[in-house]
Design a protein around this motif. Structure first.
Motif, mmCIF file in Angstrom:
data_model
loop_
_atom_site.group_PDB
_atom_site.id
_atom_site.type_symbol
_atom_site.label_atom_id
_atom_site.label_comp_id
_atom_site.label_asym_id
_atom_site.label_seq_id
_atom_site.Cartn_x
_atom_site.Cartn_y
_atom_site.Cartn_z
ATOM 1 N N ARG A 157 -0.241 9.211 -4.338
ATOM 2 C CA ARG A 157 -1.213 10.226 -3.942
ATOM 3 C C ARG A 157 -0.506 11.491 -3.460
ATOM 4 O O ARG A 157 -0.904 12.608 -3.804
ATOM 5 C CB ARG A 157 -2.118 9.667 -2.837
ATOM 6 C CG ARG A 157 -3.242 10.621 -2.446
ATOM 7 C CD ARG A 157 -4.221 9.976 -1.496
ATOM 8 N NE ARG A 157 -3.615 9.676 -0.204
ATOM 9 C CZ ARG A 157 -3.408 8.459 0.260
ATOM 10 N NH1 ARG A 157 -3.763 7.401 -0.459
ATOM 11 N NH2 ARG A 157 -2.860 8.269 1.454
ATOM 12 N N GLU A 158 0.566 11.313 -2.692
ATOM 13 C CA GLU A 158 1.298 12.459 -2.172
ATOM 14 C C GLU A 158 1.980 13.235 -3.287
ATOM 15 O O GLU A 158 2.129 14.458 -3.216
ATOM 16 C CB GLU A 158 2.339 11.995 -1.143
ATOM 17 C CG GLU A 158 1.756 11.459 0.152
ATOM 18 C CD GLU A 158 1.012 12.535 0.916
ATOM 19 O OE1 GLU A 158 1.499 13.681 0.961
ATOM 20 O OE2 GLU A 158 -0.070 12.233 1.450
ATOM 21 N N ASN A 187 0.812 -1.225 0.000
ATOM 22 C CA ASN A 187 0.000 0.000 0.000
ATOM 23 C C ASN A 187 0.843 1.271 0.000
ATOM 24 O O ASN A 187 0.346 2.353 -0.312
ATOM 25 C CB ASN A 187 -0.918 0.012 1.232
ATOM 26 C CG ASN A 187 -2.069 -0.964 1.083
ATOM 27 O OD1 ASN A 187 -2.516 -1.231 -0.030
ATOM 28 N ND2 ASN A 187 -2.541 -1.504 2.195
ATOM 29 N N VAL A 188 2.126 1.132 0.325
ATOM 30 C CA VAL A 188 2.957 2.326 0.414
ATOM 31 C C VAL A 188 3.059 3.048 -0.928
ATOM 32 O O VAL A 188 3.149 4.277 -0.977
ATOM 33 C CB VAL A 188 4.372 1.971 0.940
ATOM 34 C CG1 VAL A 188 5.173 1.186 -0.097
ATOM 35 C CG2 VAL A 188 5.135 3.239 1.334
ATOM 36 N N ASN A 224 0.759 3.357 -3.252
ATOM 37 C CA ASN A 224 -0.439 4.183 -3.470
ATOM 38 C C ASN A 224 -0.352 5.488 -2.677
ATOM 39 O O ASN A 224 -0.768 6.547 -3.152
ATOM 40 C CB ASN A 224 -1.695 3.406 -3.055
ATOM 41 C CG ASN A 224 -1.943 2.211 -3.944
ATOM 42 O OD1 ASN A 224 -1.660 2.255 -5.143
ATOM 43 N ND2 ASN A 224 -2.467 1.134 -3.376
ATOM 44 N N ILE A 225 0.200 5.393 -1.464
ATOM 45 C CA ILE A 225 0.366 6.610 -0.646
ATOM 46 C C ILE A 225 1.341 7.565 -1.317
ATOM 47 O O ILE A 225 1.103 8.774 -1.406
ATOM 48 C CB ILE A 225 0.870 6.230 0.762
ATOM 49 C CG1 ILE A 225 -0.187 5.373 1.482
ATOM 50 C CG2 ILE A 225 1.210 7.476 1.571
ATOM 51 C CD1 ILE A 225 0.304 4.755 2.773
#
Length: 470
Positions: A452-453, A445-446, A448-449
């Motif tokens: 997004r950032e 999931n990192v 996707n973070i």
């Protein structure tokens, strides 16, 4: 199709970068000295020699040079031993400024004396580093005198770092191994009837030698010597009596296999135990070499049992990884070829592939098994890897410790396929471990973070983000 000159930061590198085109074969340059100023990912000559020789578990290693070179020990890597642990230590002559002026031969002789007195080693390897190559110490003479004094082998390894690159260090180490093996006095025709091999080019990362030994013993094959993972000096001296040499790491050990063929008459074959496809092929090729029907039957049963055991797990990862894109940058061409096949088995397309020490024949195979448009690089630098990973949209980079920060900076998954890893990646169980690691990394999931950032994928958006930040 050659990559456009405008796409390359350093024009001298243009012939070492190729955009795969099945109908056109440009003059691809490889196995050359690195271009000055390119920040090559290659290691030095000393590093290559140390990689090959250090896993010999009961040998002692003296680094004749500054203390900094001795920091490169096998203890920072994943080679395992079934016996001695002395190979995890480094011994150094710790050359200083005064030794550069007056020479370091006395210091080296004293170091050998001290090690023999305290430990009584069977073999001592003495590595010549850059500074020794500059000041001209007669290391060979010091070693000869020590051999006469103590009656053990003291072998110089000609490995000044500036003399070339990592593959030259492989050759220096292989020459030292031939020196250790010595002359063969009692080889006869009966050797060829025995089911014996030397296993070259595996350094027992996370116990991989033991996995392969188990496979081969089930087939009825005896390993005389592993060169050099979990090796012992006495076993290495027996290596000339084997009927066959099998070469796992072609980049480091093909030279040794050829020298042993010339000197001892031992034929060799290149194999790979990375991935299910190559593991099956290698086991069958070894069995077929001995022309033994029972051995072939045992190999086929071993393959059937193990493939059935791991296939359901691999199917799970195939469903999760299908359609992803991979970039590969590893040391040798043979490993790159196996990785391309492994990724293909998982439904992953290789879009960028490069090596540090690949040969022309390796790149010819890479061209054939990759799709058109795949970027192929020899002796790449970080700029080139970053550029083509962005352009091709790679989801994961497979490489070593030097490539890891590059992948993470780009927000790309990473798989360590170098000597620092702590779990086996060879054989059938290794194929599952590899798929699991790739899945854990790509589907974390990192990412996707991070996307997004940063406002999007790491390609165009990240490039603009970085430019604005500079």
């Amino acid at each position: 199709m050659a990559v456009r000159e405008m796409d390359i930061l350093i024009k001298e590198r243009r012939e070492s970068i190729f955009c795969n085109h099945k109908s056109k074969h440009d003059n691809f340059q490889c196995d050359k000295e690195s271009v000055s100023g390119t920040v090559s990912q290659r290691a030095c000559v000393y590093c290559g020699a140390r990689v090959v020789l250090n896993p010999i578990t009961d040998a002692y290693h003296i680094v004749h040079g500054p203390i900094g070179c001795a920091s490169y020990t096998w203890d920072i890597r994943g080679s395992l031993s079934s016996g001695e642990e002395v190979y995890r230590n480094s011994f150094s002559t710790d050359l200083r400024e005064i030794d550069v002026i007056f020479g370091g031969e006395k210091k080296l002789a004293a170091a050998i004396d001290e090690i023999y007195t305290k430990f009584k080693p069977p073999v001592i390897f003495v590595y010549c580093t850059c500074i020794v190559g500059v000041i001209g110490d007669d290391v060979e003479e010091v070693c000869r005198k020590a051999e006469k004094r103590y009656g053990i082998r003291v072998i110089p390894v000609k490995s000044p770092g500036f003399a070339g690159h990592k593959s030259m260090g492989y050759k220096a180490a292989c020459n030292a191994l031939i020196d250790l093996m010595g002359e063969l006095k009692d080889r006869d025709a009966s050797v060829n009837s025995k089911k014996t091999i030397n296993y070259l080019g595996d350094f027992n990362m996370s116990g991989e030698v033991w996995i392969l030994k188990n496979y081969l013993e089930q087939m009825g094959v005896e390993i005389v010597s592993t060169i050099t993972g979990d090796a012992k000096c006495e076993d290495l001296k027996k290596a000339p009596k084997a009927a066959l040499n099998v070469v796992q790491c072609a980049g480091s050990m093909t030279y040794l296999a050829k020298r042993m063929e010339e000197k001892y008459g031992i034929p060799f074959m290149k194999i790979s135990f990375f991935g299910v496809e190559d593991t099956k092929l290698s086991l069958l090729n070894i069995a077929n070499f001995f022309n033994d029907e029972k051995m072939v039957e045992k190999a086929e049963k071993l393959i059937f049992d193990n493939e059935g055991m791991v296939n359901s797990e691999l199917e799970y990862y195939r469903a999760r990884l299908k359609g992803k894109k991979a970039a590969i940058y590893v040391g040798g061409g043979f490993k790159a070829i196996s990785l391309i096949k492994q990724f293909r088995d998982l439904g992953i397309d290789t879009v960028v592939v490069g090596t540090q020490t690949g040969k022309k024949e390796d790149y010819d195979v890479i061209r054939e098994i990759t799709e058109e448009g795949t970027i192929i690089l020899d002796d790449a630098n970080p700029y080139e890897l970053e550029k083509f990973m962005k352009e091709k949209g790679a989801d994961i980079l497979v490489g070593g410790v030097k490539e890891r920060p590059l992948a993470y900076k780009l927000g790309v998954a990473f798989c360590d396929h170098n000597h620092e890893r702590k779990h086996p990646l060879c054989g059938f169980i290794g194929a599952v471990n590899f798929a699991k690691e790739v899945d854990y990394s790509i589907n974390s999931n990192v990412w996707n973070i991070i996307k997004r950032e940063r406002g999007g994928h790491y390609g165009k958006e990240l490039c603009e983000y970085e430019c604005e930040s500079m």
